[in-house]
Design an enzyme around this catalytic site. Sequence first.
Site, PDB file in Angstrom:
ATOM      1  N   SER A   1      23.893 -10.686  44.042  1.00  9.74           N
ATOM      2  CA  SER A   1      23.047 -10.123  43.000  1.00  9.74           C
ATOM      3  C   SER A   1      22.882 -11.107  41.829  1.00  9.74           C
ATOM      4  O   SER A   1      22.397 -12.211  42.032  1.00  9.74           O
ATOM      5  CB  SER A   1      23.647  -8.794  42.560  1.00  9.74           C
ATOM      6  OG  SER A   1      22.719  -8.093  41.831  1.00  9.74           O
TER       7      SER A   1
ATOM      8  N   HIS B   1      22.210  -2.486  48.276  1.00 13.07           N
ATOM      9  CA  HIS B   1      22.525  -3.663  47.463  1.00 13.07           C
ATOM     10  C   HIS B   1      23.933  -4.218  47.700  1.00 13.07           C
ATOM     11  O   HIS B   1      24.150  -5.421  47.674  1.00 13.07           O
ATOM     12  CB  HIS B   1      22.347  -3.274  45.996  1.00 13.07           C
ATOM     13  CG  HIS B   1      22.412  -4.420  45.050  1.00 13.07           C
ATOM     14  ND1 HIS B   1      21.606  -5.520  45.170  1.00 13.07           N
ATOM     15  CD2 HIS B   1      23.188  -4.640  43.948  1.00 13.07           C
ATOM     16  CE1 HIS B   1      21.883  -6.361  44.192  1.00 13.07           C
ATOM     17  NE2 HIS B   1      22.842  -5.863  43.442  1.00 13.07           N
TER      18      HIS B   1
ATOM     19  N   ASP C   1      17.845  -2.272  49.980  1.00 12.33           N
ATOM     20  CA  ASP C   1      18.241  -2.552  48.598  1.00 12.33           C
ATOM     21  C   ASP C   1      17.122  -2.132  47.636  1.00 12.33           C
ATOM     22  O   ASP C   1      16.011  -2.635  47.718  1.00 12.33           O
ATOM     23  CB  ASP C   1      18.515  -4.060  48.469  1.00 12.33           C
ATOM     24  CG  ASP C   1      19.181  -4.430  47.164  1.00 12.33           C
ATOM     25  OD1 ASP C   1      19.104  -3.638  46.207  1.00 12.33           O
ATOM     26  OD2 ASP C   1      19.772  -5.528  47.100  1.00 12.33           O
TER      27      ASP C   1
HETATM   28  C1  LIG Z   1      18.103  -6.104  38.911  1.00  9.10           C
HETATM   29  S1  LIG Z   1      19.505  -6.581  39.712  1.00  9.10           S
HETATM   30  C2  LIG Z   1      20.624  -7.065  38.516  1.00  9.10           C
HETATM   31  C3  LIG Z   1      21.874  -7.583  39.050  1.00  9.10           C
HETATM   32  C4  LIG Z   1      22.835  -6.490  39.380  1.00  9.10           C
HETATM   33  N1  LIG Z   1      23.085  -5.778  38.166  1.00  9.10           N
HETATM   34  C5  LIG Z   1      23.136  -4.483  38.104  1.00  9.10           C
HETATM   35  O1  LIG Z   1      23.078  -3.724  39.001  1.00  9.10           O
HETATM   36  C6  LIG Z   1      24.147  -7.045  39.906  1.00  9.10           C
HETATM   37  O2  LIG Z   1      24.496  -8.147  39.639  1.00  9.10           O
HETATM   38  N2  LIG Z   1      24.894  -6.225  40.640  1.00  9.10           N
HETATM   39  C7  LIG Z   1      26.268  -6.474  41.013  1.00  9.10           C
HETATM   40  C8  LIG Z   1      27.012  -5.174  40.852  1.00  9.10           C
HETATM   41  C9  LIG Z   1      27.489  -4.924  39.541  1.00  9.10           C
HETATM   42  C10 LIG Z   1      26.638  -4.690  38.490  1.00  9.10           C
HETATM   43  C11 LIG Z   1      27.122  -4.358  37.287  1.00  9.10           C
HETATM   44  C12 LIG Z   1      28.444  -4.243  37.141  1.00  9.10           C
HETATM   45  C13 LIG Z   1      29.288  -4.451  38.198  1.00  9.10           C
HETATM   46  C14 LIG Z   1      28.812  -4.811  39.395  1.00  9.10           C
HETATM   47  C15 LIG Z   1      26.547  -6.813  42.428  1.00  9.10           C
HETATM   48  O3  LIG Z   1      25.855  -6.325  43.306  1.00  9.10           O
HETATM   49  O4  LIG Z   1      27.561  -7.513  42.667  1.00  9.10           O
END
Ligand SMILES: CSCC[C@H](NC=O)C(=O)N[C@@H](Cc1ccccc1)C(=O)O
Length: 722
Positions: free
Chosen positions: A577, A697, A665
């Site tokens: 991500s 995702h 996703d």
């Molecule tokens: C529009 S996608 C943005 C990136 C995503 N952020 C939020 O969902 C992301 O990096 N996801 C992470 C999961 C995550 C997000 C926020 C806090 C902890 C974990 C991933 O999939 O590893």
Amino acid sequence: MDSKVMSSPGEIARVYKELSLYPSLSRADVGPVITSQYGGKYSNIYTEWSQRDLERNENVKFCRQYIVFHDDKSVVYSGASGNCTEIKGEVLSKDSPSGDMKAVVRESSVKGEDKQFLEVWSKNIKMKSINLSALKKHGKVYDDASCYYLTLFGCLVWSHSETHLLYVAEKKRPKAESFFQKSRIYRPAGAGGEQFVFHEDWGEALGDKSCPVLCILDIEGDFVSVLDGLPDDISPGQAFWAPGDTGVVFIGWWHEPFRLGLKYCPNRRSALFYMDLTGGKCEQLSSGKTSVCSPRLSPDQCRIAYLECSVYGPHMQCSKLCMYDWYTKKTSVVVDVIKRPGKDGFTGIYSSQLSPQCWSADSQRIIFACPQRSRKDLLMVDINTGSINSLTAKSDIGSWCLLNIERDLMVVSCSSPNCPPSLWVGFLPGIDSQENVDWVTLEDSEKLQDVDWQILTFTPPSEDDNSQYSNLEFDALLIKPKEVKDEVKLPLIVTPHGGPHSVIVAEWLLSSAVLCRMGFAVLLVNYRGSIGYGEDSIYSLLGNVGTQDVKDVQFAVESVLKSGSIDEQKVAVSGGSHGGFLACHLIGQYPGFYKACVARNPVINMASMIGSTDIPDWCMVEAGFVFNTDCLPDAAEWEKMLNISPIKYVSQVKTPVLLTIGEDDKRVPNKQGIEYYKALKARQIPVRLLWYPGNNHSLSKVDAESDGFMNMVLWMIQHFSD
Ligand SMILES: CSCC[C@H](NC=O)C(=O)N[C@@H](Cc1ccccc1)C(=O)O
């Protein structure tokens, strides 16, 4: 000298299988105090665990119970009572406060059709089994309360009187018919044509959740009612019974003008509400200008504690701990946002959920687990003074989780990168006591003697200091095989986390442990912008993604290389991500430095993603702009989103890339990965794309996760020898 890394797929799979046997804890409930015939007091502890079953290709859930003899201040004797039992078909379950009854929402197939039942058990008798599907009062019961830290809407709560059960389900949707169905042609009452109407959902991993409703079962009368009278523009969840069972308290999320993704986004506009069941009036208890979650009633039923943060802005922020006084109707802030950590070292609250119970027995303190830099600690707050004490800061264990607390008996799990999760209990010391908690183990786990870890702290070089938020530090976790001969140089896998406002704490991490066993060193970087370091750190990254975070990771890697223990020709990068965004940036901005790259559902082009992700606000906010539901980015904003995206650097990439993509996703739609795949192919850069149907995702289904891991390591090993 080169290190010998395990490279046979069979051998790697064996290590993966061995280490994936360690289960993790998802829940613990403390039963009432029972006095034995000899006068000793004890409580039963019910725990739920989850474990990957590679043969069956599923995460299995099982329970185990323990008995804890105590004198209300300390544990006298404890042990497991019986063995583990796999839990099948249970959507939700909850013991009544007295411990006399148990409620279960169960999924069961009747004549080949899936049905949901609400069961009430008393002693060894199933007293009630209500076929909720047949009642047709509502759709499916929300299952997201089975593990407290994953709860968004769901709940299953006994009234204090133990006569009613409260839960959340999908609103009943009228049967949609086409214009041409027989019943319409002969009885043309309505217009029909509802069959293909689009129904909004709450985004990533919540595709089956659209219009939650609060439901109450009257146990005696066998009657389910769906609460009405709530504001039309809010979706309710996280409900519980008000003092005296006069009504229900819940969180309501605004869903107009449209729903935004909720998973990992505790920054959605929401408020605390009270639905008075005696007068049928719904009252808003918090301002409605913020985002709130995790309301918890104190044992004396006088106060409700909850977490609060601002709406929009970064998805994960530093929260306030607030308290609503039920009788004076006054709200106070118990712990405020911390911009910069002070001398006491407290960095702020970054928990997105409180444990099911979080109050001390005297209703004067609140206990929660929270990332503090690269560790997760247990913290205790005095509600009168706001003073904070860490119950675990001095321990050498990496991270702690509060599973529950009841009458001051805390049930916690803890782990470290070289120590799988274990289960402990301990009594909270009295309010004026200086004593430390005396932790007693209920379920131990063995330390991996061959794995070593440390936390490294970095100060960015002056040219990379953020002028608006200067002098911020960041950390990285370095996990390495323990005994490495002086002359041996290790291959390194660099792993920046996603979010970007998230953190990797020093806890059990399956993939890092396997990589380490295989002979890799792993560097997990908590770049500036991570949570757990004060709110300034989070805000320092807004508008600077693709530069500040990229530079921090590279700085950490180059600093580690200077130690001389790493083979500079064998450095790979992997991330998911936003972590995938960083991995792809690093190979574009430092061409040839990384010998292999693996990216799970990476953000590739923020400009092309804003129209299709469930969280368009993320693109605007991370690019440094303000989000409004009715805003359309202007040309300059589109341009910036493109310029700060990895796609901008694709022509500089030399590193072979493996992309792992979840077909379903909703957060980073699969087209992002495909966009990068095509761009790399066009430039003759080795690229391979793995496509996981039925995955979203997180790519966390057992086969997708294990296959993704195996392919990742084999890709790295293959390209280290190019
Ligand atoms: C529009 S996608 C943005 C990136 C995503 N952020 C939020 O969902 C992301 O990096 N996801 C992470 C999961 C995550 C997000 C926020 C806090 C902890 C974990 C991933 O999939 O590893």
